[in-house]
Design an enzyme around this catalytic site. Structure first.
Site, short mmCIF file in Angstrom:
data_model
loop_
_atom_site.label_atom_id
_atom_site.label_comp_id
_atom_site.label_asym_id
_atom_site.label_seq_id
_atom_site.Cartn_x
_atom_site.Cartn_y
_atom_site.Cartn_z
N ASP A 10 0.98 -1.17 0.05
CA ASP A 10 -0.15 0.07 -0.19
C ASP A 10 1.04 1.10 0.02
OD1 ASP A 10 -2.02 1.86 0.21
OD2 ASP A 10 -2.55 1.14 2.26
N ASP A 105 -3.38 2.58 -5.54
CA ASP A 105 -2.31 2.39 -4.62
C ASP A 105 -1.99 1.17 -3.86
OD1 ASP A 105 -4.23 3.10 -2.85
OD2 ASP A 105 -2.94 4.31 -1.52
N GLU A 106 -2.80 0.14 -4.26
CA GLU A 106 -2.84 -1.08 -3.30
C GLU A 106 -2.80 -2.30 -4.16
OE1 GLU A 106 -5.49 -2.06 0.55
OE2 GLU A 106 -6.11 0.06 -0.38
MG MG Z 1 -2.39 3.82 0.25
#
Ligand code: MG
Length: 398
Positions: A10, A105-106
């Site tokens: 993340d 973002d993960e």
């Molecule tokens: Mg994040």
């Protein structure tokens, strides 16, 4: 059973980190990416310095400015985020083909096949992301997705400085339940505010409190989800990484210039279409569990048939054998065909687990790879017209 190694990656305050790269003077300052004041905007991401003021994602901008009057607001620049995300996911993809992208973002990745420990792999992944994109990221590792994700959230929250955590948190095999036990019940997936409230009335405050309850009681109270929650509370999660693909199915079809009942010609066409499907699977590095055939008769009536393979495949020989088998189930001698199609579906990245056949597999794989390369260089038509794909002995169980 093989112990799995799952990582959850993340990026830390992703949008803010990108903005800091665009404008280094923002570094260390309380700023947020999101709606401008006066509008009904909300904060999309807050920098770690802004988080110290209690500002978080989805907070109305007006409220954020009350908490921190000096808050710097930065408009979001989405094309840049998408670009950076792509770079990060490419690095993630270098570590494993088994990647489940959860958001910009993960991502989860299954690194079970790598020889290093989860900690070593996580450090390597993190340093590559840090170095190649200048972005901070946190990584959680465990034997399953549930614990890897919770470990990552936990590790990030341990970090108290107003800087990105860039944390790594690994839960060792066998310690999943004891790691989860002291955490608040709402840290568990599937426990929203309502369920958490209900748990509290049942004197369940931590994940450990839940793990001690009986399956009967949980099912009585929460139905099927009670069963799932109890399993999760014990740190059990058997789900596999879901690799996403743009296409849900891959297919190739041909309409004949003249309707035909020439069996040899029909079979030759099926072999060619199957080989094209195989090439596409290998190009995308996926395997398929379902093979389909589609036939349109001279009357325009169309039939499709499919079968599930015992093992997922990307092999021309297996696809061809399945397609021919299906063809014989619907075609009868003399019946004229207008169109024929071969397709594959139900994709995975599962390696073909036919250890006994490894030797012949290797041979076929080498052969297919060189055929794919030639097709890539000279175009598939040349190769197909020049000589039909060599027949490879079919050793697979269908
Ligand atoms: Mg994040």
């Amino acid at each position: 059973m093989k112990i799995r190694k799952i990582l959850h990656m993340d990026l830390d305050a992703f949008f803010c980190s990108v903005e800091e790269l665009r404008n280094p003077s923002l570094k260390g300052k309380a700023f947020a990416v999101g709606g401008q004041p006066g509008t009904r905007g909300v904060i999309s991401t807050a920098s770690y310095a802004a988080r110290k003021f209690g500002i978080h994602s989805a907070m109305p901008t007006g409220r954020a400015l009350k908490l921190c009057p000096g808050l710097i607001l930065v408009s979001s620049f989405h094309s840049e985020y998408a670009e950076m995300s792509k770079k990060v996911m490419q690095i993630v993809g270098d570590f494993s083909p088994l990647v489940e992208i959860l958001s910009i973002d993960e991502a989860f990745l299954d690194v079970s096949d790598l020889p290093d420990t989860p900690l070593q792999i996580a450090r390597h992944l993190q340093s590559r992301i840090n170095r190649e994109t200048q972005l901070p990221c946190s990584i959680g590792g465990a034997t399953n997705m549930l614990v890897a994700k919770i470990a990552n959230d936990y590790g990030k929250h341990l970090h108290k400085d107003p800087t990105p955590p860039n944390a790594i948190t690994i839960v060792e095999p066998g310690t999943e339940a004891s790691f989860l036990a002291p955490l608040p019940i709402d840290a568990l997936w599937g426990v929203g505010p309502k369920t958490a409230e209900r748990m509290t009335t049942l004197h369940i405050h931590t994940i450990g409190d839940l793990a001690k309850r009986s399956m009967d009681e949980m099912i009585r109270l929460f139905g099927q989800s009670g069963c799932d929650l109890l399993e999760r509370a014990k740190g059990i999660d058997t789900r596999e990484i879901q690799v996403e693909h743009e296409a849900k199915s891959i297919s190739q079809e041909t309409t004949f210039d003249n309707d035909t009942a020439d069996e040899e010609y029909l079979l030759k066409t099926i072999r060619r279409l199957s080989a094209n499907v195989g090439t596409q699977l290998r190009k995308q590095e996926i395997t398929a569990k379902t093979i389909r055939i589609k036939i349109r008769w001279a009357s325009f009536e169309t039939h499709t048939r499919q079968l599930a393979l015992t093992y997922p495949t990307d092999r021309d020989s297996v696809i061809t054998a399945a397609a021919i088998d299906l063809f014989h189930k619907i075609w009868s001698k003399g019946k004229k065909v207008r169109l024929i199609g071969v397709g594959a579906a139900q994709f995975t990245r599962e390696a073909i687990q036919l250890n006994l056949l490894e030797k012949t597999d290797d041979r076929e794989e080498r052969l297919l790879r060189s055929v794919d390369e030639l097709r890539e260089r000279f175009g598939k038509q040349i190769l197909i017209r020049g000589f039909d794909l060599p027949e490879v002995k079919n050793n697979h169980t269908l």
